[in-house]
Design a protein around this motif. Sequence first.
Motif, short mmCIF file in Angstrom:
data_model
loop_
_atom_site.label_atom_id
_atom_site.label_comp_id
_atom_site.label_asym_id
_atom_site.label_seq_id
_atom_site.Cartn_x
_atom_site.Cartn_y
_atom_site.Cartn_z
N SER A 83 6.03 -6.59 12.47
CA SER A 83 5.86 -5.31 11.75
C SER A 83 6.89 -4.30 12.29
O SER A 83 7.56 -3.70 11.34
N ALA A 143 10.75 9.46 8.95
CA ALA A 143 10.40 8.26 9.30
C ALA A 143 9.39 7.48 8.22
O ALA A 143 9.38 8.20 7.08
N GLY A 144 8.94 6.34 8.64
CA GLY A 144 8.15 5.54 7.41
C GLY A 144 7.20 6.39 7.28
O GLY A 144 6.76 6.76 5.74
N ALA A 145 6.24 6.94 8.10
CA ALA A 145 5.16 7.49 7.64
C ALA A 145 5.58 9.17 7.00
O ALA A 145 4.63 9.15 6.15
N GLU A 148 5.99 7.88 3.25
CA GLU A 148 4.67 7.65 2.66
C GLU A 148 4.06 8.99 2.31
O GLU A 148 3.54 9.10 1.24
N THR A 178 -0.48 3.89 9.55
CA THR A 178 0.16 5.00 9.00
C THR A 178 -0.58 5.24 7.20
O THR A 178 -0.38 6.27 6.62
N ASN A 179 -0.53 4.06 6.51
CA ASN A 179 -0.79 4.12 5.01
C ASN A 179 -2.16 5.18 4.94
O ASN A 179 -2.20 6.37 4.19
N THR A 220 1.73 -3.21 0.86
CA THR A 220 2.80 -3.51 1.59
C THR A 220 3.16 -4.84 1.25
O THR A 220 2.23 -5.70 1.28
N ALA A 251 8.74 -0.79 4.65
CA ALA A 251 9.20 -0.55 6.05
C ALA A 251 9.85 -2.07 6.48
O ALA A 251 10.94 -1.99 7.30
N ASN A 252 9.25 -3.17 5.72
CA ASN A 252 9.83 -4.24 6.26
C ASN A 252 10.56 -5.02 5.00
O ASN A 252 10.66 -6.08 5.00
N HIS A 271 8.87 3.51 0.18
CA HIS A 271 9.97 4.01 1.40
C HIS A 271 10.68 2.92 1.97
O HIS A 271 9.76 1.63 1.95
N HIS A 275 15.42 2.83 10.36
CA HIS A 275 15.40 2.47 11.79
C HIS A 275 14.77 1.00 11.72
O HIS A 275 14.38 0.60 12.87
N LYS A 276 14.27 0.26 10.92
CA LYS A 276 14.05 -1.33 11.05
C LYS A 276 14.89 -2.09 10.48
O LYS A 276 15.49 -2.95 10.98
C1 PLP Z 1 6.76 1.06 11.16
C2 PLP Z 1 5.95 0.64 9.83
C3 PLP Z 1 5.34 1.85 9.30
C4 PLP Z 1 5.60 3.44 9.94
O1 PLP Z 1 6.92 3.81 10.02
P1 PLP Z 1 7.47 4.86 11.07
O2 PLP Z 1 8.92 5.01 10.99
O3 PLP Z 1 6.84 4.54 12.35
O4 PLP Z 1 6.59 6.15 10.72
C5 PLP Z 1 4.74 1.86 8.27
N1 PLP Z 1 4.12 0.57 7.62
C6 PLP Z 1 4.77 -0.55 8.06
C7 PLP Z 1 4.13 -1.81 7.49
C8 PLP Z 1 5.53 -0.46 9.24
O5 PLP Z 1 5.73 -1.67 9.95
#
Ligand code: PLP
Length: 486
Positions: A83, A143-145, A148, A178-179, A220, A251-252, A271, A275-276
């Motif tokens: 993840s 950031a991802g969160a 969201e 985070t969801n 997701t 995120a992925n 989103h 950074h991933k």
């Molecule tokens: C990493 C991740 C997030 C959150 O992203 P952040 O940048 O850490 O806030 C949300 N959903 C999934 C599936 C993730 O892998």
Amino acid sequence: MCKQGWLRTERTVFEKSRQGRRSYSMPILDVPQVDPEDLIPPNLLRQKPADLPELSEPEIVRHFVTLSVTNHHVDRDFYPLGSCTMKYNPKICEFVASFAGFADIHPLLPEELVQGALKLMYELGQSLCEITGMDDCTLSPAAGAHGEFTGMLMIRAYHEAKGRARTKVLIPDSAHGTNPASVTIAGYSSVEIPSDSSGRIDVERLKAYLDEDVAALMVTNPNTLGLFETHIAEIADLVHRVGGLVYMDGANMNALLGISRPGDFGVDLAHLNLHKTFGTPHGGGGPGAGPLVVKKDLSPYLPIPVIVRDGEKYRFDDDRPQSIGRVHGFYGNFLVMVKAYCYILMAGARGLQSMAENAIINANYLLAKLRDYFEVPFDGFCKHEFVLSGRDKAAKGVRTLDVAKRLMDYGFHPPTIYFPLIVEEALMIEPTESETLETLNRFVDAMISISQEIESDPERLKTAPHSTPVGRVDEGLAARRLDVSE
Ligand SMILES: *Cc1c(COP(=O)(O)O)cnc(C)c1O
């Protein structure tokens, strides 16, 4: 020091182009130079120099090099953290982000002095829209969160503009933590929907949850089991029929690049984690960027400022009456955007696609090699990651935590453990596209050897790690009484 003057800082920039190497001077910023004694009351000024340690350059270099190799990181070895996408990030992205024209600009500079930066942000937004099949973008979320949360505020604004007061957001039980957190902070109630026996959203059972109170489904894809939601288009259609929106946690995205676009399978907003997927290392709390891409129906609600293009000029547009407002002090984490832009240009369309293909091939290779040694609760062809379960190891008194700790003795970072929550004793492995066959084989050998140790010497696992500077820590206590002084 000059008093109250204005200092023009100049930086010589070297550029290599097809025409050869050239250098030019670049004005950075006019900064007022003020003597600190004019600003700070005398009683607060230091009377004698600070007592700083006197160290030689070699001592300092050795200190930091020791620190950097005491910790495990992706530049050191394999880091299969499911993840989290801990892939190798090309150093050219860091190099480009360090250019003075990017690194030294100030967010309050007038637009005409930062046309290049605005153009980069605009074009990055366009690329992300193209990659995801969406119409519009904000780069502000950090950031991802944060992406969201921004998405949830936009969903709320969208429904309110239509005169609807909706209260629920549906989230599959395999979702990232985070969801539900983002949904709750945005004032919605999060409703958990069940997965079926294949690990995907149970379409029949989903129908029972769909009513006029549903603001959105937050999905997701691929989900956190590394599985593509094969019924996603039908699911999106069902949600749209009750007037709800489909939010995708992207995120992925490295599993989909160049293969499948959320905008084409019914997603309204998503989103991405720069950074991933797009060239910024992460861990340790950032900085990151979680841009949000949206369909055009949602454009009016995008946070301000939106970067627009007028002919050859770029500018910030703040005049957007339906906007949810600002979500970041300025415009987001600009240097992360520079790295993503560099990454996308470097790879090109075909390169991005082969990243996704290799991420998927690598994950399936590991899954095929490990299937005989570890239980696979939701088996089948996976995307960029897969989840094993350590529950059958309980007979030997070994837990997934012990397997993870023992992997450190083999020189690897442990995978994500105990997530997703729907898998007991979960071990979530994401090799990423950047690993070679040799590295994957070393990891397979380590996992097989650990599975044999579980039978022959379980104690060795339960007392692991044996080779790291710090053994097992009380994580609960460490979180409550954080001490970073050592
Ligand atoms: C990493 C991740 C997030 C959150 O992203 P952040 O940048 O850490 O806030 C949300 N959903 C999934 C599936 C993730 O892998």
